[in-house]
Design a protein around this motif. Structure first.
Motif, PDB file in Angstrom:
ATOM      1  N   UNK A 101       6.648   9.288  -7.089  1.00 34.61           N
ATOM      2  CA  UNK A 101       6.734   7.847  -6.877  1.00 34.61           C
ATOM      3  C   UNK A 101       5.485   7.410  -6.109  1.00 34.61           C
ATOM      4  N   UNK A 102       4.764   6.444  -6.670  1.00 33.34           N
ATOM      5  CA  UNK A 102       3.577   5.883  -6.047  1.00 33.34           C
ATOM      6  C   UNK A 102       3.821   4.418  -5.750  1.00 33.34           C
ATOM      7  N   UNK A 103       3.156   3.917  -4.705  1.00 32.58           N
ATOM      8  CA  UNK A 103       3.124   2.482  -4.479  1.00 32.58           C
ATOM      9  C   UNK A 103       1.672   2.050  -4.645  1.00 32.58           C
ATOM     10  N   UNK A 104       1.457   1.020  -5.449  1.00 33.24           N
ATOM     11  CA  UNK A 104       0.114   0.513  -5.719  1.00 33.24           C
ATOM     12  C   UNK A 104      -0.267  -0.462  -4.604  1.00 33.24           C
ATOM     13  N   UNK A 105      -1.365  -0.188  -3.905  1.00 29.37           N
ATOM     14  CA  UNK A 105      -1.817  -1.019  -2.790  1.00 29.37           C
ATOM     15  C   UNK A 105      -3.307  -1.319  -2.954  1.00 29.37           C
ATOM     16  N   UNK A 106      -3.838  -2.132  -2.072  1.00 35.53           N
ATOM     17  CA  UNK A 106      -5.279  -2.387  -2.089  1.00 35.53           C
ATOM     18  C   UNK A 106      -6.005  -1.214  -1.446  1.00 35.53           C
ATOM     19  N   UNK A 107      -7.302  -1.138  -1.661  1.00 33.43           N
ATOM     20  CA  UNK A 107      -8.090   0.010  -1.195  1.00 33.43           C
ATOM     21  C   UNK A 107      -8.046   0.188   0.320  1.00 33.43           C
ATOM     22  N   UNK A 108      -7.895  -0.883   1.087  1.00 25.16           N
ATOM     23  CA  UNK A 108      -7.878  -0.749   2.542  1.00 25.16           C
ATOM     24  C   UNK A 108      -6.528  -0.274   3.076  1.00 25.16           C
ATOM     25  N   UNK A 109      -5.548  -0.149   2.197  1.00 21.86           N
ATOM     26  CA  UNK A 109      -4.223   0.327   2.613  1.00 21.86           C
ATOM     27  C   UNK A 109      -3.859   1.662   1.977  1.00 21.86           C
ATOM     28  N   UNK A 110      -4.755   2.213   1.176  1.00 23.70           N
ATOM     29  CA  UNK A 110      -4.406   3.450   0.479  1.00 23.70           C
ATOM     30  C   UNK A 110      -4.239   4.613   1.454  1.00 23.70           C
ATOM     31  N   UNK A 111      -3.305   5.477   1.106  1.00 20.25           N
ATOM     32  CA  UNK A 111      -3.021   6.677   1.887  1.00 20.25           C
ATOM     33  C   UNK A 111      -2.354   7.664   0.935  1.00 20.25           C
ATOM     34  N   UNK A 112      -3.142   8.491   0.310  1.00 13.00           N
ATOM     35  CA  UNK A 112      -2.635   9.402  -0.717  1.00 13.00           C
ATOM     36  C   UNK A 112      -1.573  10.350  -0.176  1.00 13.00           C
ATOM     37  N   UNK A 113      -1.650  10.703   1.096  1.00 12.26           N
ATOM     38  CA  UNK A 113      -0.653  11.604   1.678  1.00 12.26           C
ATOM     39  C   UNK A 113       0.734  10.964   1.726  1.00 12.26           C
ATOM     40  N   UNK A 114       0.783   9.637   1.712  1.00 16.90           N
ATOM     41  CA  UNK A 114       2.054   8.917   1.718  1.00 16.90           C
ATOM     42  C   UNK A 114       2.295   8.193   0.391  1.00 16.90           C
TER      43      UNK A 114
END
Length: 167
Positions: A101-114
């Motif tokens: 499950x991924x949540x699509x966010x903007x680049x300044x909020x990305x956190x691949x570990x979460x």
């Protein structure tokens, strides 16, 4: 190049910028002054640490100013049955036979570990605008790509709960 940011991203960045300029900067300058008074600067760890922290704050201020200056404000315009910004997407990795499950966010909020995936990342770009049942190809580079199948979409909004990334 313009950074694709939401109005909430900009609000959070402006708040951090104000904090760093108004509250943190004077405090760090005072710490440098105090540490300098300890004597020999070549062996003064407190001075070096205070100076390093002050410089890191200044770098972050410049970064935030540049991001705000070059921002292009975006909103989610996806249909109710399409993957859009801030949606949680359940995907099936065909090669690994795993669900994620991924949540699509903007680049300044990305956190691949979460599992917060940027809208400009290969996965984010492949998923945006797609529907449940679609199989998309994630193009990592010229030589490597892989398929994902969308199993579910949970519509979400930018409620401000996801912080902007720091470094």
């Amino acid at each position: 190049m313009h950074d694709q940011l939401t109005a909430d991203d900009l609000r959070q960045m402006r708040e951090e910028l104000d904090y760093r300029r108004i509250t943190l900067r004077p405090k760090l300058l005072e710490e440098v002054k105090t540490a300098r008074a300890f004597g020999d600067l070549s062996e003064n760890f407190e001075y070096k640490a205070a100076k390093q922290e002050k410089n890191q704050n200044e770098r972050r201020i410049r970064y935030l100013e540049k991001m705000i200056e070059t921002a292009h404000v975006i909103t989610d315009r996806s249909a109710p049955d399409q993957v859009g910004l801030f949606d949680k997407v359940t995907v099936w990795f065909d090669e690994d036979e795993e669900e994620e499950v991924f949540q699509i966010v903007t680049a300044v909020k990305e956190d691949a570990l979460h599992n917060l995936i940027s809208n400009v990342s290969p996965v984010g770009k492949a998923l945006l605008g797609r529907r449940v049942g679609d199989t998309v190809t994630v193009q990592v580079n010229d030589k490597y790509s892989y398929p994902l199948t969308i199993r579910a979409i949970e519509k979400q909004e930018d409620d401000g709960s996801i912080p902007i990334s720091s470094y």
